[in-house]
Motif scaffolding. Structure first.
Motif, PDB file in Angstrom:
ATOM      1  N   LYS A 285       0.826  -1.201   0.000  1.00 35.29           N
ATOM      2  CA  LYS A 285       0.000   0.000   0.000  1.00 35.29           C
ATOM      3  C   LYS A 285       0.866   1.259   0.000  1.00 35.29           C
ATOM      4  N   THR A 286       1.904   1.276   0.820  1.00 34.47           N
ATOM      5  CA  THR A 286       2.782   2.443   0.865  1.00 34.47           C
ATOM      6  C   THR A 286       3.500   2.650  -0.455  1.00 34.47           C
ATOM      7  N   PHE A 287       3.979   1.576  -1.053  1.00 33.66           N
ATOM      8  CA  PHE A 287       4.698   1.712  -2.317  1.00 33.66           C
ATOM      9  C   PHE A 287       3.758   2.147  -3.449  1.00 33.66           C
ATOM     10  N   ASP A 288       2.531   1.654  -3.454  1.00 26.65           N
ATOM     11  CA  ASP A 288       1.566   2.089  -4.470  1.00 26.65           C
ATOM     12  C   ASP A 288       1.232   3.568  -4.301  1.00 26.65           C
ATOM     13  N   GLU A 289       1.111   4.024  -3.069  1.00 30.49           N
ATOM     14  CA  GLU A 289       0.849   5.452  -2.844  1.00 30.49           C
ATOM     15  C   GLU A 289       2.030   6.309  -3.277  1.00 30.49           C
ATOM     16  N   PHE A 290       3.241   5.793  -3.131  1.00 27.00           N
ATOM     17  CA  PHE A 290       4.415   6.546  -3.580  1.00 27.00           C
ATOM     18  C   PHE A 290       4.458   6.616  -5.106  1.00 27.00           C
ATOM     19  N   LYS A 291       4.124   5.520  -5.767  1.00 27.60           N
ATOM     20  CA  LYS A 291       4.111   5.525  -7.232  1.00 27.60           C
ATOM     21  C   LYS A 291       3.009   6.427  -7.783  1.00 27.60           C
ATOM     22  N   SER A 292       1.883   6.482  -7.107  1.00 26.99           N
ATOM     23  CA  SER A 292       0.788   7.322  -7.579  1.00 26.99           C
ATOM     24  C   SER A 292       0.963   8.793  -7.249  1.00 26.99           C
ATOM     25  N   GLY A 293       1.918   9.132  -6.379  1.00 29.46           N
ATOM     26  CA  GLY A 293       2.151  10.523  -6.022  1.00 29.46           C
ATOM     27  C   GLY A 293       1.463  10.972  -4.764  1.00 29.46           C
ATOM     28  N   LYS A 294       0.679  10.098  -4.117  1.00 30.82           N
ATOM     29  CA  LYS A 294       0.027  10.478  -2.869  1.00 30.82           C
ATOM     30  C   LYS A 294       1.051  10.695  -1.765  1.00 30.82           C
ATOM     31  N   ILE A 295       2.115   9.928  -1.803  1.00 32.39           N
ATOM     32  CA  ILE A 295       3.243  10.094  -0.877  1.00 32.39           C
ATOM     33  C   ILE A 295       4.434  10.584  -1.683  1.00 32.39           C
ATOM     34  N   THR A 296       5.080  11.638  -1.225  1.00 37.66           N
ATOM     35  CA  THR A 296       6.231  12.202  -1.942  1.00 37.66           C
ATOM     36  C   THR A 296       7.561  11.838  -1.303  1.00 37.66           C
ATOM     37  N   MET A 297       7.568  11.503  -0.012  1.00 36.15           N
ATOM     38  CA  MET A 297       8.804  11.137   0.685  1.00 36.15           C
ATOM     39  C   MET A 297       8.663   9.714   1.209  1.00 36.15           C
ATOM     40  N   LEU A 298       9.398   8.780   0.609  1.00 32.42           N
ATOM     41  CA  LEU A 298       9.359   7.383   1.032  1.00 32.42           C
ATOM     42  C   LEU A 298      10.584   7.110   1.899  1.00 32.42           C
ATOM     43  N   VAL A 299      10.362   7.042   3.204  1.00 32.51           N
ATOM     44  CA  VAL A 299      11.431   6.724   4.155  1.00 32.51           C
ATOM     45  C   VAL A 299      11.527   5.209   4.246  1.00 32.51           C
ATOM     46  N   CYS A 300      12.668   4.656   3.928  1.00 31.40           N
ATOM     47  CA  CYS A 300      12.754   3.205   3.767  1.00 31.40           C
ATOM     48  C   CYS A 300      14.143   2.711   4.174  1.00 31.40           C
ATOM     49  N   SER A 301      14.220   1.405   4.325  1.00 27.86           N
ATOM     50  CA  SER A 301      15.499   0.722   4.535  1.00 27.86           C
ATOM     51  C   SER A 301      15.992   0.203   3.194  1.00 27.86           C
ATOM     52  N   ASP A 302      17.014  -0.639   3.216  1.00 26.70           N
ATOM     53  CA  ASP A 302      17.568  -1.171   1.969  1.00 26.70           C
ATOM     54  C   ASP A 302      16.646  -2.150   1.274  1.00 26.70           C
ATOM     55  N   VAL A 303      15.483  -2.439   1.853  1.00 24.18           N
ATOM     56  CA  VAL A 303      14.525  -3.307   1.181  1.00 24.18           C
ATOM     57  C   VAL A 303      14.013  -2.657  -0.095  1.00 24.18           C
ATOM     58  N   ALA A 304      14.094  -1.319  -0.193  1.00 19.93           N
ATOM     59  CA  ALA A 304      13.651  -0.604  -1.391  1.00 19.93           C
ATOM     60  C   ALA A 304      14.809  -0.184  -2.276  1.00 19.93           C
ATOM     61  N   ALA A 305      16.018  -0.669  -2.002  1.00 15.27           N
ATOM     62  CA  ALA A 305      17.188  -0.226  -2.759  1.00 15.27           C
ATOM     63  C   ALA A 305      17.468  -1.066  -3.982  1.00 15.27           C
ATOM     64  N   ARG A 306      16.754  -2.165  -4.173  1.00 16.56           N
ATOM     65  CA  ARG A 306      17.050  -3.070  -5.291  1.00 16.56           C
ATOM     66  C   ARG A 306      15.841  -3.224  -6.192  1.00 16.56           C
ATOM     67  N   GLY A 307      16.016  -2.922  -7.450  1.00 17.84           N
ATOM     68  CA  GLY A 307      15.088  -3.318  -8.484  1.00 17.84           C
ATOM     69  C   GLY A 307      13.785  -2.560  -8.558  1.00 17.84           C
ATOM     70  N   LEU A 308      13.389  -1.790  -7.546  1.00 16.61           N
ATOM     71  CA  LEU A 308      12.115  -1.087  -7.588  1.00 16.61           C
ATOM     72  C   LEU A 308      12.206   0.051  -8.596  1.00 16.61           C
ATOM     73  N   ASP A 309      11.313   0.056  -9.536  1.00 15.67           N
ATOM     74  CA  ASP A 309      11.371   0.995 -10.659  1.00 15.67           C
ATOM     75  C   ASP A 309      10.193   1.953 -10.556  1.00 15.67           C
ATOM     76  N   VAL A 310      10.480   3.187 -10.169  1.00 16.57           N
ATOM     77  CA  VAL A 310       9.492   4.259 -10.135  1.00 16.57           C
ATOM     78  C   VAL A 310      10.022   5.379 -11.015  1.00 16.57           C
ATOM     79  N   MET A 311       9.285   5.719 -12.038  1.00 18.02           N
ATOM     80  CA  MET A 311       9.730   6.725 -12.993  1.00 18.02           C
ATOM     81  C   MET A 311       9.657   8.120 -12.378  1.00 18.02           C
ATOM     82  N   ASP A 312      10.560   8.987 -12.834  1.00 20.16           N
ATOM     83  CA  ASP A 312      10.572  10.406 -12.465  1.00 20.16           C
ATOM     84  C   ASP A 312      10.757  10.626 -10.963  1.00 20.16           C
TER      85      ASP A 312
END
Length: 575
Positions: A285-312
């Motif tokens: 849910k958090t990642f989908d909100e970040f991709k849609s622009g509802k969330i602009t600052m994604l505070v994360c650990s290295d779990v989001a450092a590999r392979g996740l592709d969000v344009m712009d």
């Protein structure tokens, strides 16, 4: 070179064209023809270079024309994280929209029921994390005897997360005659060893790192204070100074992710948190909100450092310096993807210089200092002028305390020679204290003489002098009993309870019967603290079980009441 020259089918080319891609990346241009030829491939390429499409596109053509069987997939794609596996599944749906191949996504954090239904129906491509795939295989829900193509993505991340033993087990279950593709962003020795073990005469493909070449990613670093609160304030200044549109904010610790996210939300930023301890539904849910622009600052650990592709994604902020250069490469690769521009900023404290130096050496002249006035002021003060302790100081202060909360020698506080001594009370009228300049031999002789000259009624006189009445007179009427010096309360309670000395005699008899603690639980030489603690715990558990067994045997010997049940106490039975 266009995609049409790579040998892909018309259905795949049509799906790629509808996705907006016309020219393959360097890794796709080299890997796709090799996969179509049936060769094993060992690919080394940084993040954001299109590795996912390089094995999905030829896989669609290789597996077409055959049918799957129940619980026997024909291809397996292994991914280290749930988010990366989910993204691979989405890419498979995008590029395989005109294909009849089916897929199943096996990841943790969700139920087994839907996954079991897909496996029973039969799938062509199985996209899974190693842990969940092993769970299904151990429960007999899946067979790997018909696997024709095996893909191991982000192998170096698999190594960091400790999945290599599971990977080796999975490889042992699949047939020996197969095609294997292994992709990694770095080339450690362990990955090369695994490649020799898993791959057969592989073709090696290398793409240079984007960090060391001319790159559209601007890289900056800022000297930050060690105080956690001041560092959060500096982060807000950096965000406002750079006019950040949206950004990944990476932390090294999961607890810092939650704290930093709440701090940003408190100051009006649309922030969300994502780390490995969160539920899979909340992470998606958090990642989908970040991709849609509802969330602009994604505070994360290295779990989001590999392979996740969000344009712009405009910025990447390293709130903590990464542990190694590979993590820095992957974190920075979240921005500036597909040839677009991006910016990466790193906050560096004085305690993180050891981790910062290899990164600075790797980036070279590309890593510059971000001109920020507030950063210079905070770095100069570094939490000293405000008087607030830093996290490093708090951890050091906790280390200086023992496990019972007392200060250790040399950790501050009152010196030991000024602290009161409890437990041994010397009456200055009866014994003479040793002098500083007196030799040790004289002290021993004098103490021996004093022991022989102790009168017999010294115990009675001591009891009379220390009676409750005398204590009350010495203490005064307004002083409470709780203000006595530490260590005296237990002795006074025992003395008031039994003045004739019988209670003391009983305590002495019990102490003689009970073995000393050091004999009961001896400390073996050369053991560490954890080993001693574990041995003592085992001994206590064993003694507790022996006492429980003795009580059980004693109850078994007593006559049980007849006809009234086992739960009737014996004292209720008439004799």
């Amino acid at each position: 070179m266009p995609f049409a020259n790579l040998g892909l089918s018309d259905a795949v080319l049509k799906a790629v064209a509808e996705s907006g891609y016309t020219t393959p990346t360097p890794v796709q241009e080299q890997v796709i023809p090799l996969v179509l030829m049936g060769r094993d491939v060992l690919g080394f390429a940084p993040t954001g270079t299109g590795k996912t499409a390089s094995f999905i596109l030829p896989m669609l053509d290789i597996l077409s024309g055959a049918r799957h069987r129940a619980r026997m997939p024909r291809s397996i794609i292994l991914s280290p994280t749930r988010e990366l596996a989910t993204q691979i599944a989405e890419n498979f749906d995008t590029y395989g929209k005109y294909s009849t191949l089916s897929k199943a996504l096996l990841i943790g954090g969700v139920g087994f029921e839907e996954q079991e239904k897909l496996l029973d129906r039969g799938v062509d491509v199985l996209i899974a994390t190693p842990g969940r795939l092993m769970d299904h295989h151990q429960q007999g829900r899946i067979l790997l005897n018909d696997v024709k193509l095996l893909v191991i993505d982000e192998a170096d991340r698999m190594l960091d997360m400790g999945f290599i033993p599971d990977i080796e087990k999975i490889v042992s279950f699949v047939p020996t005659i197969r095609q294997t593709l292994m992709f990694s962003a770095t080339m450690p020795d362990e990955i090369l060893r695994l490649a020799k073990k898993f791959l057969m005469n592989p073709k090696e493909v290398k793409v240079e790192r984007a960090v060391t070449n001319a790159t559209p990613i601007e890289q900056f670093y800022v000297k930050a204070p060690s105080d956690f609160k001041a560092k959060r304030g500096l982060l807000r200044d950096v965000i406002n100074h750079l006019q950040v549109k949206n950004a990944y904010i990476f932390c090294n610790r999961k607890k810092d992710v939650d704290i930093l996210c709440k701090s940003l939300q408190k100051h009006g930023f649309a922030a969300g948190a994502m780390h490995g301890d969160m539920d899979q539904f909340d992470r998606n849910k958090t990642f989908d909100e970040f991709k849609s622009g509802k969330i602009t600052m994604l505070v994360c650990s290295d779990v989001a450092a590999r392979g996740l592709d969000v344009m712009d994604v405009s910025h990447v902020v390293n709130f903590d310096v990464p542990w190694n250069t590979e993590d820095y490469v992957h974190r920075t690769g979240r921005t500036g993807r597909a040839g677009k521009t991006g910016c990466a900023v790193m906050l560096v404290t004085k305690h993180e210089d050891k981790s910062f130096e290899p990164i600075k050496k790797l980036a070279g002249d590309l890593l510059k200092v971000l001109p920020l006035e507030s950063a210079e002021i905070m770095a100069d003060s570094d939490g000293e002028e405000t008087g607030e302790p830093t996290r490093h100081h708090n951890r050091q202060h906790r280390r200086n305390r023992s496990r019972h909360g007392r200060r250790q020698p040399g950790s501050g506080g009152r010196p030991h020679h000024n602290r009161p001594h409890h437990g041994i009370h010397v009456h200055h009228g009866e014994f003479e204290l040793p002098r500083d300049d007196e030799p040790a031999d004289n002290i021993g002789n004098r103490i021996a003489d004093d022991d022989n000259s102790i009168p017999d009624d010294i115990g009675n006189r001591a009891s009379a002098d220390e009676s409750p009445a005398n204590f009350s007179n010495d203490r005064g009427e307004g002083q409470s009993r709780g203000r006595r010096r530490r260590g005296g309360r237990g002795r006074n309670r025992n003395r008031d309870r039994d003045r004739d000395g019988s209670q003391s005699e009983n305590r002495e008899q019990r102490s003689e019967q009970r073995p000393p603690r050091e004999n009961q639980y001896p400390r073996e030489r050369g053991q560490t603290y954890n080993e001693r603690r574990e041995n003592n715990q085992n001994r206590q558990n064993r003694d507790r079980s022996e006492r429980r067994d003795n009580r059980t045997h004693r109850q078994d010997r007593e006559p049980s009441p007849k006809g009234l049940g086992d739960h009737v106490p014996a004292f209720l039975v008439k004799k």
